[in-house]
Design a protein around this motif. Structure first.
Motif, PDB file in Angstrom:
ATOM      1  N   LEU A   1       0.628  -1.155   0.309  1.00 18.38           N
ATOM      2  CA  LEU A   1      -0.351   0.023  -0.447  1.00 18.38           C
ATOM      3  C   LEU A   1       0.778   1.156  -0.032  1.00 18.38           C
ATOM      4  CD1 LEU A   1      -2.945  -1.060   2.701  1.00 18.38           C
ATOM      5  CD2 LEU A   1      -2.763  -0.833   0.359  1.00 18.38           C
ATOM      6  N   THR A   2       1.931   1.094   0.715  1.00 16.27           N
ATOM      7  CA  THR A   2       3.136   2.549   0.716  1.00 16.27           C
ATOM      8  C   THR A   2       3.293   2.507  -0.606  1.00 16.27           C
ATOM      9  OG1 THR A   2       3.284   2.120   3.352  1.00 16.27           O
ATOM     10  CG2 THR A   2       4.918   3.004   2.174  1.00 16.27           C
ATOM     11  N   GLN A   3       3.928   1.366  -0.990  1.00 13.13           N
ATOM     12  CA  GLN A   3       4.620   1.831  -2.431  1.00 13.13           C
ATOM     13  C   GLN A   3       3.393   2.362  -3.499  1.00 13.13           C
ATOM     14  OE1 GLN A   3       7.313   1.376  -1.687  1.00 13.13           O
ATOM     15  NE2 GLN A   3       8.292  -0.027  -2.883  1.00 13.13           N
TER      16      GLN A   3
ATOM     17  N   TYR B   1      11.357   6.148   3.480  1.00 15.22           N
ATOM     18  CA  TYR B   1      10.338   4.070   3.812  1.00 15.22           C
ATOM     19  C   TYR B   1      10.303   3.943   2.721  1.00 15.22           C
ATOM     20  CZ  TYR B   1      10.141   6.002   8.467  1.00 15.22           C
ATOM     21  OH  TYR B   1      10.874   6.757   9.726  1.00 15.22           O
ATOM     22  N   ARG B   2      11.159   4.062   1.108  1.00 10.04           N
ATOM     23  CA  ARG B   2      10.712   2.504   0.380  1.00 10.04           C
ATOM     24  C   ARG B   2      11.255   1.421   0.320  1.00 10.04           C
ATOM     25  NH1 ARG B   2       9.094   4.838  -4.160  1.00 10.04           N
ATOM     26  NH2 ARG B   2       8.864   7.430  -4.419  1.00 10.04           N
ATOM     27  N   SER B   3      10.196   0.745   0.622  1.00 10.09           N
ATOM     28  CA  SER B   3      10.602  -1.029   0.857  1.00 10.09           C
ATOM     29  C   SER B   3      11.101  -1.490  -1.121  1.00 10.09           C
ATOM     30  CB  SER B   3       9.923  -1.321   1.523  1.00 10.09           C
ATOM     31  OG  SER B   3       9.356  -0.839   2.438  1.00 10.09           O
ATOM     32  N   ILE B   4      12.088  -2.943  -0.166  1.00 15.06           N
ATOM     33  CA  ILE B   4      11.918  -3.367  -1.648  1.00 15.06           C
ATOM     34  C   ILE B   4      12.076  -4.736  -1.048  1.00 15.06           C
ATOM     35  CG2 ILE B   4      14.375  -4.316  -3.278  1.00 15.06           C
ATOM     36  CD1 ILE B   4      13.533  -1.981  -4.087  1.00 15.06           C
ATOM     37  N   CYS B   5      11.260  -5.802  -1.726  1.00 14.77           N
ATOM     38  CA  CYS B   5      11.085  -6.953  -1.336  1.00 14.77           C
ATOM     39  C   CYS B   5      11.519  -7.619  -2.950  1.00 14.77           C
ATOM     40  CB  CYS B   5      10.078  -7.074  -0.716  1.00 14.77           C
ATOM     41  SG  CYS B   5       8.894  -8.564  -0.281  1.00 14.77           S
ATOM     42  N   CYS B   6      12.660  -8.554  -2.333  1.00 13.33           N
ATOM     43  CA  CYS B   6      13.266  -9.229  -3.548  1.00 13.33           C
ATOM     44  C   CYS B   6      13.962 -10.972  -2.943  1.00 13.33           C
ATOM     45  CB  CYS B   6      14.040  -8.598  -3.928  1.00 13.33           C
ATOM     46  SG  CYS B   6      15.532  -8.359  -3.369  1.00 13.33           S
ATOM     47  N   PHE B   7      13.824 -11.934  -3.270  1.00 13.61           N
ATOM     48  CA  PHE B   7      14.984 -12.784  -3.757  1.00 13.61           C
ATOM     49  C   PHE B   7      16.490 -12.549  -3.132  1.00 13.61           C
ATOM     50  CE2 PHE B   7      10.835 -15.011  -4.395  1.00 13.61           C
ATOM     51  CZ  PHE B   7      10.597 -15.797  -3.798  1.00 13.61           C
TER      52      PHE B   7
ATOM     53  N   LEU C   1      13.544 -11.840   0.899  1.00 19.34           N
ATOM     54  CA  LEU C   1      14.530 -10.317   1.981  1.00 19.34           C
ATOM     55  C   LEU C   1      13.887  -9.096   1.481  1.00 19.34           C
ATOM     56  CD1 LEU C   1      16.998  -8.764   3.093  1.00 19.34           C
ATOM     57  CD2 LEU C   1      18.342  -9.271   1.026  1.00 19.34           C
ATOM     58  N   ARG C   2      13.631  -8.863   2.751  1.00 21.51           N
ATOM     59  CA  ARG C   2      13.025  -6.500   2.515  1.00 21.51           C
ATOM     60  C   ARG C   2      13.609  -5.857   3.494  1.00 21.51           C
ATOM     61  NH1 ARG C   2       6.684  -6.851   5.377  1.00 21.51           N
ATOM     62  NH2 ARG C   2       8.134  -6.382   6.936  1.00 21.51           N
ATOM     63  N   PHE C   3      14.105  -4.418   2.664  1.00 22.42           N
ATOM     64  CA  PHE C   3      14.810  -4.202   3.637  1.00 22.42           C
ATOM     65  C   PHE C   3      13.983  -2.557   3.138  1.00 22.42           C
ATOM     66  CE2 PHE C   3      16.599  -5.042  -0.126  1.00 22.42           C
ATOM     67  CZ  PHE C   3      16.919  -3.405  -1.380  1.00 22.42           C
ATOM     68  N   THR C   4      13.710  -1.899   3.654  1.00 21.15           N
ATOM     69  CA  THR C   4      12.896  -0.326   3.794  1.00 21.15           C
ATOM     70  C   THR C   4      14.390   0.376   3.865  1.00 21.15           C
ATOM     71  OG1 THR C   4      11.242  -1.466   4.768  1.00 21.15           O
ATOM     72  CG2 THR C   4      11.385   1.567   4.786  1.00 21.15           C
TER      73      THR C   4
ATOM     74  N   GLN D   1      12.486  -1.421  -8.763  1.00 19.75           N
ATOM     75  CA  GLN D   1      13.604  -1.822  -7.316  1.00 19.75           C
ATOM     76  C   GLN D   1      14.893  -0.895  -7.943  1.00 19.75           C
ATOM     77  OE1 GLN D   1      12.021  -6.374  -7.473  1.00 19.75           O
ATOM     78  NE2 GLN D   1      11.857  -5.761  -5.635  1.00 19.75           N
ATOM     79  N   GLN D   2      15.276  -1.655  -9.063  1.00 14.50           N
ATOM     80  CA  GLN D   2      16.548  -0.802  -9.232  1.00 14.50           C
ATOM     81  C   GLN D   2      16.764   0.241  -9.273  1.00 14.50           C
ATOM     82  OE1 GLN D   2      17.392  -2.316 -13.108  1.00 14.50           O
ATOM     83  NE2 GLN D   2      18.695  -4.308 -11.698  1.00 14.50           N
ATOM     84  N   HIS D   3      15.522   1.083  -9.566  1.00 16.02           N
ATOM     85  CA  HIS D   3      15.742   2.406 -10.051  1.00 16.02           C
ATOM     86  C   HIS D   3      15.299   3.350  -8.659  1.00 16.02           C
ATOM     87  CE1 HIS D   3      14.667   6.644 -10.925  1.00 16.02           C
ATOM     88  NE2 HIS D   3      13.182   6.679 -10.749  1.00 16.02           N
ATOM     89  N   ILE D   4      14.393   2.621  -7.671  1.00 17.32           N
ATOM     90  CA  ILE D   4      14.568   2.718  -6.020  1.00 17.32           C
ATOM     91  C   ILE D   4      15.710   3.073  -5.474  1.00 17.32           C
ATOM     92  CG2 ILE D   4      13.078   2.215  -3.847  1.00 17.32           C
ATOM     93  CD1 ILE D   4      10.988   1.512  -5.387  1.00 17.32           C
TER      94      ILE D   4
END
Length: 217
Positions: A65-67, A152-158, A144-147, A185-188
């Protein structure tokens, strides 16, 4: 203000991509995956993992939702800018409303972050190094999820473990290589790295100027 309209694209060229990295603050969540979860997947750049990393985090709905808010925010900022060109007063009012929303969202995210542990990580466009109490074997697969803070932008990936070094008696630094993260995600990540680098340079300049001022009679 959390807007990204002043951050330009392509902050990292291909020659610097592999070596460029920064230390930054983040909230990190890691799930170690059992071997059978990815059933004989060969991890190459041309193949994808048949799973969703968000599935391993119970509160991923809030993150998503934040994204979505961030994406809507970017669309709104573009239209506010276009509106300001023809109608400055309306554009100014729309920007005030946007800032009000930013303040509310920032307050909500800050309250949520206060309940989580912030740590220093080493971030590159292709991976993340973080510390944990227990070691991990090379090649271990992670959800892996890191904010990234303070946006407060989050990346969720393997990711897969490419490095594990003991740094304290009960602390290990884990190097994780991202697996098939998408262009958004790369852009963020790239945008955050450039913004963090700017902030670090600004602080260094302020410290230098402060030391110089102290030496003046």
């Amino acid at each position: 203000m959390m807007s990204d309209d002043v951050i330009q694209d392509n902050p990292i060229n291909d020659n610097r991509r592999q070596s460029y990295r920064i230390e930054t603050k983040a909230i990190v969540d890691v799930k170690v995956l059992a071997d059978q979860v990815l059933t004989d997947q060969v991890l190459t750049d041309n193949e994808s993992i048949n799973a969703n990393p968000h599935d391993y985090f119970l509160d991923s709905a809030n993150i998503q939702l934040t994204q979505e808010y961030r994406e809507l925010q970017q669309q709104a900022l573009k239209r506010v800018k276009a509106l300001s060109d023809d109608h400055p007063e309306l554009g100014e009012y729309a920007m005030i409303v946007q800032k009000q929303l930013d303040v509310l969202v920032q307050a909500c995210l800050s309250n949520s972050a206060d309940q989580q542990q912030t740590t220093t990580v080493n971030l590159s466009p292709t991976g993340l190094a973080f510390s944990r109490e227990k070691p991990l074997a090379m090649g271990t697969l992670l959800a892996l999820r890191f904010t990234l803070l303070p946006e407060y932008r989050s990346i969720c990936c393997f990711a897969k473990v490419t490095r594990c070094e003991q740094i304290l008696a009960q602390s290990f630094e884990i190097g994780g290589q991202f697996i098939n993260i998408d262009e958004h995600q790369q852009h963020i990540i790239s945008r955050h790295m450039m913004q963090a680098e700017r902030e670090q340079r600004r602080k260094k300049t302020d410290q230098t100027e402060g030391m110089w001022a102290e030496r003046q009679p």
